[in-house]
Design an enzyme around this catalytic site. Sequence first.
Site, mmCIF file in Angstrom:
data_model
loop_
_atom_site.group_PDB
_atom_site.id
_atom_site.type_symbol
_atom_site.label_atom_id
_atom_site.label_comp_id
_atom_site.label_asym_id
_atom_site.label_seq_id
_atom_site.Cartn_x
_atom_site.Cartn_y
_atom_site.Cartn_z
ATOM 1 C CG ASP A 84 -2.288 -99.678 -6.531
ATOM 2 O OD1 ASP A 84 -2.037 -100.843 -6.912
ATOM 3 O OD2 ASP A 84 -3.159 -98.969 -7.084
ATOM 4 C CB SER A 85 -0.874 -104.958 -4.723
ATOM 5 O OG SER A 85 0.503 -104.909 -5.049
ATOM 6 C CG ASP A 110 0.967 -99.204 -9.049
ATOM 7 O OD1 ASP A 110 0.848 -98.891 -10.248
ATOM 8 O OD2 ASP A 110 0.472 -100.237 -8.562
ATOM 9 C CE LYS A 155 1.358 -101.415 -12.111
ATOM 10 N NZ LYS A 155 -0.037 -101.053 -11.827
ATOM 11 C CD GLU A 178 -5.208 -99.502 -11.621
ATOM 12 O OE1 GLU A 178 -6.438 -99.229 -11.686
ATOM 13 O OE2 GLU A 178 -4.719 -100.207 -10.723
ATOM 14 C CD GLU A 185 -4.707 -106.964 -12.320
ATOM 15 O OE1 GLU A 185 -4.049 -105.901 -12.299
ATOM 16 O OE2 GLU A 185 -5.158 -107.498 -11.285
HETATM 17 O O1 KIV Z 1 -0.223 -103.084 -7.562
HETATM 18 C C1 KIV Z 1 0.083 -104.136 -8.123
HETATM 19 O O2 KIV Z 1 0.577 -105.079 -7.500
HETATM 20 C C2 KIV Z 1 -0.178 -104.255 -9.544
HETATM 21 C C3 KIV Z 1 0.070 -105.578 -10.174
HETATM 22 C C4 KIV Z 1 -1.046 -106.478 -9.837
HETATM 23 C C5 KIV Z 1 0.292 -105.476 -11.634
HETATM 24 O O3 KIV Z 1 -0.568 -103.323 -10.166
#
Ligand code: KIV
Length: 289
Positions: free
Chosen positions: A68-69, A107, A137, A139, A206
């Site tokens: 989600d970055s 994510d 993934k 959180e 992280e």
């Molecule tokens: O969204 C992302 O890029 C991440 C990484 C920083 C692990 O979750």
Amino acid sequence: MSEPDGAPEQTRPSALPPVGAEPAKRVRVQHLRAAKANGERLTMLTAYDLPTARIFDAAGVDMLLVGDSYGDNMLGHDSTIPVTMEELLPAVRAVARGAKRAMVVADLPFGSYEASPQQAMASAARMLKEGGAHAVKFEGGRRVAEHVHLLTSSGVPVVGHIGFTPQSENILGGKRVQGRGDEAAEQVAADAKALEEAGAVAVVLEMVPAAVAARVTQELTIPTIGIGAGPSCDGQVLVWLDMAGMGGWSPRFAKRFGQVGAELDRAARAYVSEVRDGVFPAQEHTYWG
Ligand code: KIV
């Protein structure tokens, strides 16, 4: 132990599929655990589109994270929080099309999984069915253990993400190292254990102190993937723009392995100049007949 004179050096076979094989063999969940047991470090990079996915896959990156970055790195948001499923899904699809060997991890965006295990399952199913991802993934530690359990028992590999969790930056008071001090370190370790027990296939750590990451790495049988978590993790992940020198600012824990932004700037300036000066297109770029 050193080898006797003249004896070939003994190397253990890799637990991971070979890079560059045709047809490519996919990195799968069993390879992650086997790599840890074998003492082999895992690599993960973010990817958000087809060209970068192809390059990173061919380079041997084991896991491509459609993070989600995407929100702050590609869409211009201030954080990851505004990213939606509808925005992330096309990126997941593109990366999945470009990755022949790497495991594609999608994510789950903020708001798409927290409310219940069922909500997480519905979002994960979209990432696999519509996006072509191989794993998701999200959180959280103990608070999402039930979510992880439902997904893994329903056939969806889950990568956990604890320590600094960007989607919670408002409650965490900004981008801060997590797990400092004995009590906080215990919380990180308990979260990691809960994720492993719930069936997670790996866990991203992280921005946690290196000693805490080392302890968690030792306590788990699933791999830890560090980002700002020191050298003892079983693998590392970076946002690709930080890794390649594409963006402006990058966090202290990231290393620039290239100057892609500077090279793109040079190419764009050369293009502008040649078009303006009538140098491009030249003879060889032109259909005369
Ligand atoms: O969204 C992302 O890029 C991440 C990484 C920083 C692990 O979750």
